[in-house]
Design an enzyme around this catalytic site. Structure first.
Site, PDB file in Angstrom:
ATOM      1  N   LYS A 129      -8.931   5.414   1.150  1.00 48.51           N
ATOM      2  CA  LYS A 129      -8.712   5.289   2.586  1.00 48.51           C
ATOM      3  C   LYS A 129      -8.787   6.685   3.164  1.00 48.51           C
ATOM      4  O   LYS A 129      -7.934   7.539   2.900  1.00 48.51           O
ATOM      5  CB  LYS A 129      -7.343   4.658   2.866  1.00 48.51           C
ATOM      6  CG  LYS A 129      -7.038   4.470   4.350  1.00 48.51           C
ATOM      7  CD  LYS A 129      -7.966   3.454   4.997  1.00 48.51           C
ATOM      8  CE  LYS A 129      -7.626   3.255   6.474  1.00 48.51           C
ATOM      9  NZ  LYS A 129      -8.490   2.265   7.121  1.00 48.51           N
ATOM     10  N   GLY A 188     -16.249 -10.253   8.895  1.00 47.95           N
ATOM     11  CA  GLY A 188     -14.924  -9.975   8.364  1.00 47.95           C
ATOM     12  C   GLY A 188     -13.911 -11.087   8.511  1.00 47.95           C
ATOM     13  O   GLY A 188     -12.900 -11.097   7.796  1.00 47.95           O
ATOM     14  N   THR A 209     -10.260  -4.177   5.973  1.00 44.27           N
ATOM     15  CA  THR A 209      -9.397  -4.066   4.792  1.00 44.27           C
ATOM     16  C   THR A 209      -9.509  -5.295   3.903  1.00 44.27           C
ATOM     17  O   THR A 209      -9.600  -5.175   2.670  1.00 44.27           O
ATOM     18  CB  THR A 209      -7.943  -3.831   5.218  1.00 44.27           C
ATOM     19  OG1 THR A 209      -7.863  -2.602   5.955  1.00 44.27           O
ATOM     20  CG2 THR A 209      -7.030  -3.731   4.005  1.00 44.27           C
TER      21      THR A 209
END
Length: 239
Positions: free
Chosen positions: A37, A170, A16
Protein backbone atom coordinates in the site's frame (compact mmCIF):
# COMPACT_ATOMS: atom_id res chain seq x y z
CA UNK A 1 9.54 -7.96 -12.80
CA UNK A 2 6.34 -9.48 -11.34
CA UNK A 3 4.77 -6.20 -10.20
CA UNK A 4 1.21 -5.14 -10.95
CA UNK A 5 0.06 -1.62 -10.08
CA UNK A 6 -3.61 -1.31 -9.13
CA UNK A 7 -5.39 2.01 -9.55
CA UNK A 8 -9.00 3.08 -9.84
CA UNK A 9 -11.37 5.38 -11.64
CA UNK A 10 -11.82 7.11 -8.29
CA UNK A 11 -12.27 6.40 -4.60
CA UNK A 12 -14.59 3.72 -3.22
CA UNK A 13 -14.64 1.76 -6.48
CA UNK A 14 -13.43 -1.53 -5.00
CA UNK A 15 -9.64 -1.32 -5.32
CA UNK A 16 -8.92 -3.04 -2.02
CA UNK A 17 -11.37 -5.89 -2.50
CA UNK A 18 -10.08 -6.33 -6.06
CA UNK A 19 -6.50 -6.39 -4.76
CA UNK A 20 -7.57 -9.04 -2.24
CA UNK A 21 -9.29 -11.10 -4.94
CA UNK A 22 -6.24 -10.98 -7.22
CA UNK A 23 -4.04 -11.96 -4.27
CA UNK A 24 -6.37 -14.82 -3.31
CA UNK A 25 -6.52 -16.16 -6.87
CA UNK A 26 -2.74 -16.01 -7.20
CA UNK A 27 -2.30 -17.80 -3.88
CA UNK A 28 -4.73 -20.49 -5.02
CA UNK A 29 -2.58 -20.89 -8.14
CA UNK A 30 0.44 -21.54 -5.95
CA UNK A 31 2.08 -18.12 -6.22
CA UNK A 32 3.69 -16.22 -3.38
CA UNK A 33 2.16 -12.75 -3.10
CA UNK A 34 3.11 -9.42 -1.54
CA UNK A 35 0.84 -6.38 -1.32
CA UNK A 36 2.25 -2.88 -1.01
CA UNK A 37 0.00 0.00 0.00
CA UNK A 38 1.82 3.07 -1.24
CA UNK A 39 0.07 5.56 1.02
CA UNK A 40 -2.77 4.88 3.44
CA UNK A 41 -4.97 7.84 4.30
CA UNK A 42 -7.86 8.33 6.68
CA UNK A 43 -6.68 5.95 9.41
CA UNK A 44 -4.87 6.39 12.70
CA UNK A 45 -1.58 4.75 13.72
CA UNK A 46 -3.20 1.67 15.26
CA UNK A 47 -6.27 1.31 13.04
CA UNK A 48 -6.71 -1.31 10.34
CA UNK A 49 -5.77 -0.16 6.86
CA UNK A 50 -6.29 -1.51 3.35
CA UNK A 51 -3.34 -3.90 3.61
CA UNK A 52 -4.87 -5.42 6.73
CA UNK A 53 -8.14 -5.91 4.86
CA UNK A 54 -6.32 -7.72 2.06
CA UNK A 55 -4.75 -10.10 4.57
CA UNK A 56 -8.10 -10.72 6.24
CA UNK A 57 -9.76 -11.62 2.95
CA UNK A 58 -6.95 -13.23 0.96
CA UNK A 59 -4.88 -14.97 3.61
CA UNK A 60 -1.13 -15.53 3.67
CA UNK A 61 0.23 -12.54 1.80
CA UNK A 62 3.17 -10.34 2.77
CA UNK A 63 2.12 -6.74 3.28
CA UNK A 64 3.92 -3.43 3.47
CA UNK A 65 2.77 0.15 3.89
CA UNK A 66 5.03 3.11 3.15
CA UNK A 67 3.11 5.78 5.05
CA UNK A 68 -0.22 6.52 6.64
CA UNK A 69 -1.90 9.83 7.25
CA UNK A 70 -4.88 10.53 9.52
CA UNK A 71 -7.10 12.56 7.19
CA UNK A 72 -8.97 10.94 4.24
CA UNK A 73 -7.41 13.13 1.56
CA UNK A 74 -5.05 12.75 -1.38
CA UNK A 75 -1.73 11.52 0.06
CA UNK A 76 0.18 14.69 -0.82
CA UNK A 77 -2.45 16.89 0.83
CA UNK A 78 -2.79 14.58 3.83
CA UNK A 79 0.98 14.56 4.35
CA UNK A 80 1.21 18.35 4.16
CA UNK A 81 -1.65 18.92 6.58
CA UNK A 82 -0.24 16.39 9.05
CA UNK A 83 3.26 17.87 8.85
CA UNK A 84 4.57 14.46 7.78
CA UNK A 85 6.97 13.37 5.08
CA UNK A 86 5.27 12.50 1.79
CA UNK A 87 5.70 9.30 -0.16
CA UNK A 88 7.87 9.65 -3.26
CA UNK A 89 7.41 7.55 -6.43
CA UNK A 90 10.97 6.23 -6.21
CA UNK A 91 10.23 4.96 -2.69
CA UNK A 92 7.23 3.04 -4.01
CA UNK A 93 9.29 1.60 -6.85
CA UNK A 94 12.20 0.68 -4.58
CA UNK A 95 10.01 -1.15 -2.05
CA UNK A 96 8.09 -2.95 -4.80
CA UNK A 97 11.35 -4.08 -6.40
CA UNK A 98 12.61 -5.45 -3.09
CA UNK A 99 9.38 -7.36 -2.54
CA UNK A 100 9.53 -8.68 -6.11
CA UNK A 101 12.92 -10.22 -5.40
CA UNK A 102 11.25 -12.50 -2.85
CA UNK A 103 7.73 -13.06 -4.25
CA UNK A 104 6.14 -14.32 -7.45
CA UNK A 105 3.69 -11.40 -7.57
CA UNK A 106 3.68 -7.94 -6.01
CA UNK A 107 0.46 -5.92 -6.03
CA UNK A 108 0.89 -2.18 -5.47
CA UNK A 109 -2.37 -0.52 -4.49
CA UNK A 110 -2.60 3.19 -5.13
CA UNK A 111 -4.84 5.81 -3.53
CA UNK A 112 -7.80 6.93 -5.61
CA UNK A 113 -6.99 7.39 -9.28
CA UNK A 114 -3.85 7.19 -11.37
CA UNK A 115 -2.81 10.84 -11.04
CA UNK A 116 -3.61 11.39 -7.36
CA UNK A 117 -0.57 13.23 -6.00
CA UNK A 118 1.78 11.70 -3.49
CA UNK A 119 3.91 14.80 -2.92
CA UNK A 120 4.27 18.52 -3.65
CA UNK A 121 6.32 17.74 -6.76
CA UNK A 122 3.32 16.01 -8.32
CA UNK A 123 4.61 12.44 -8.03
CA UNK A 124 1.97 9.78 -8.72
CA UNK A 125 1.43 6.04 -8.97
CA UNK A 126 1.99 6.42 -12.71
CA UNK A 127 5.49 7.72 -12.02
CA UNK A 128 6.22 4.71 -9.83
CA UNK A 129 4.92 2.41 -12.58
CA UNK A 130 7.24 4.10 -15.08
CA UNK A 131 10.24 3.59 -12.82
CA UNK A 132 9.43 -0.12 -12.66
CA UNK A 133 8.11 -0.61 -16.17
CA UNK A 134 5.13 -2.27 -14.48
CA UNK A 135 1.68 -2.84 -15.99
CA UNK A 136 -1.35 -1.16 -14.47
CA UNK A 137 -4.72 -2.70 -13.66
CA UNK A 138 -7.64 -0.26 -13.52
CA UNK A 139 -10.53 -0.92 -11.14
CA UNK A 140 -13.68 0.78 -12.37
CA UNK A 141 -17.09 1.44 -10.94
CA UNK A 142 -19.91 -0.26 -12.80
CA UNK A 143 -22.41 2.44 -13.64
CA UNK A 144 -23.08 5.75 -15.31
CA UNK A 145 -20.16 8.20 -15.46
CA UNK A 146 -17.33 5.71 -15.31
CA UNK A 147 -16.50 5.42 -19.01
CA UNK A 148 -15.07 8.93 -19.29
CA UNK A 149 -12.67 8.40 -16.39
CA UNK A 150 -11.71 4.94 -17.60
CA UNK A 151 -10.87 6.31 -21.05
CA UNK A 152 -8.90 9.25 -19.65
CA UNK A 153 -6.92 6.85 -17.47
CA UNK A 154 -6.18 4.62 -20.46
CA UNK A 155 -5.09 7.60 -22.55
CA UNK A 156 -2.71 8.77 -19.85
CA UNK A 157 -1.19 5.31 -19.57
CA UNK A 158 -0.66 5.17 -23.33
CA UNK A 159 0.84 8.66 -23.30
CA UNK A 160 3.37 7.44 -20.75
CA UNK A 161 3.93 4.24 -22.76
CA UNK A 162 2.71 2.15 -19.84
CA UNK A 163 0.85 -1.12 -20.28
CA UNK A 164 -2.81 -1.15 -19.30
CA UNK A 165 -3.24 -4.77 -18.21
CA UNK A 166 -7.02 -4.49 -18.23
CA UNK A 167 -10.09 -3.35 -16.35
CA UNK A 168 -11.87 -5.02 -13.43
CA UNK A 169 -15.31 -3.89 -12.33
CA UNK A 170 -14.80 -3.42 -8.61
CA UNK A 171 -18.40 -3.93 -7.47
CA UNK A 172 -20.88 -5.58 -9.80
CA UNK A 173 -24.42 -4.99 -8.47
CA UNK A 174 -26.93 -7.74 -7.85
CA UNK A 175 -29.41 -5.90 -10.07
CA UNK A 176 -27.32 -3.93 -12.59
CA UNK A 177 -28.97 -0.98 -14.30
CA UNK A 178 -28.90 -0.33 -18.03
CA UNK A 179 -25.72 1.79 -17.91
CA UNK A 180 -23.83 -0.89 -15.99
CA UNK A 181 -24.89 -3.59 -18.42
CA UNK A 182 -23.91 -1.50 -21.44
CA UNK A 183 -20.55 -0.68 -19.85
CA UNK A 184 -19.57 -4.35 -20.00
CA UNK A 185 -19.28 -3.94 -23.78
CA UNK A 186 -18.04 -0.36 -23.67
CA UNK A 187 -15.10 -0.74 -21.26
CA UNK A 188 -12.87 -2.62 -23.72
CA UNK A 189 -13.85 -0.24 -26.52
CA UNK A 190 -13.03 2.99 -24.69
CA UNK A 191 -9.88 1.73 -22.95
CA UNK A 192 -8.44 -0.53 -25.64
CA UNK A 193 -7.84 -3.14 -22.94
CA UNK A 194 -9.66 -6.32 -21.92
CA UNK A 195 -12.23 -6.63 -19.20
CA UNK A 196 -10.51 -8.95 -16.71
CA UNK A 197 -13.15 -9.47 -14.09
CA UNK A 198 -16.17 -8.34 -12.12
CA UNK A 199 -16.18 -8.51 -8.33
CA UNK A 200 -19.71 -9.05 -6.99
CA UNK A 201 -21.16 -6.41 -4.73
CA UNK A 202 -20.84 -7.47 -1.11
CA UNK A 203 -17.82 -9.69 -1.72
CA UNK A 204 -15.96 -8.06 1.17
CA UNK A 205 -18.54 -9.25 3.70
CA UNK A 206 -18.16 -12.89 2.75
CA UNK A 207 -16.41 -15.09 5.31
CA UNK A 208 -12.73 -15.11 4.32
CA UNK A 209 -12.68 -18.84 3.40
CA UNK A 210 -15.64 -18.28 1.06
CA UNK A 211 -13.96 -15.18 -0.41
CA UNK A 212 -10.78 -17.13 -1.15
CA UNK A 213 -12.66 -20.01 -2.74
CA UNK A 214 -14.79 -17.72 -4.91
CA UNK A 215 -12.13 -15.24 -6.02
CA UNK A 216 -10.86 -17.16 -9.09
CA UNK A 217 -14.40 -17.21 -10.50
CA UNK A 218 -14.44 -13.39 -10.49
CA UNK A 219 -11.21 -12.91 -12.45
CA UNK A 220 -9.94 -13.80 -15.91
CA UNK A 221 -7.09 -16.28 -16.51
CA UNK A 222 -4.65 -13.37 -16.88
CA UNK A 223 -5.27 -12.76 -13.16
CA UNK A 224 -5.10 -16.47 -12.23
CA UNK A 225 -8.88 -16.89 -12.42
CA UNK A 226 -11.48 -18.76 -14.45
CA UNK A 227 -13.90 -15.92 -15.26
CA UNK A 228 -14.81 -15.61 -18.95
CA UNK A 229 -15.43 -12.11 -20.26
CA UNK A 230 -17.44 -13.19 -23.29
CA UNK A 231 -19.80 -15.35 -21.26
CA UNK A 232 -20.30 -12.47 -18.84
CA UNK A 233 -20.89 -10.03 -21.69
CA UNK A 234 -23.47 -12.25 -23.38
CA UNK A 235 -25.32 -12.71 -20.11
CA UNK A 236 -25.30 -9.07 -19.00
CA UNK A 237 -25.44 -6.98 -22.18
CA UNK A 238 -28.98 -5.78 -22.97
CA UNK A 239 -30.62 -6.71 -26.26
Amino acid sequence: MPVLMITGTGTEVGKTVTTAAVAAAALAAGRSVAVLKAAQTGVGPHERGDADEVVRLAGAVTTAELARYPEPLAPGTAARRAGMAPVRPHEVADRAAKLAAEHDLVLVEGAGGLLVRFDAAGGTLADAAQLLGAPVLVVASAGLGTLNIAELTARELRRRELELAGVVIGSWPDAPDLASRCNVTDFPEVTGAPLLGAIPSGAAVLPPPAFRTASPAWLAPALHGTWDAETFRLRETPA
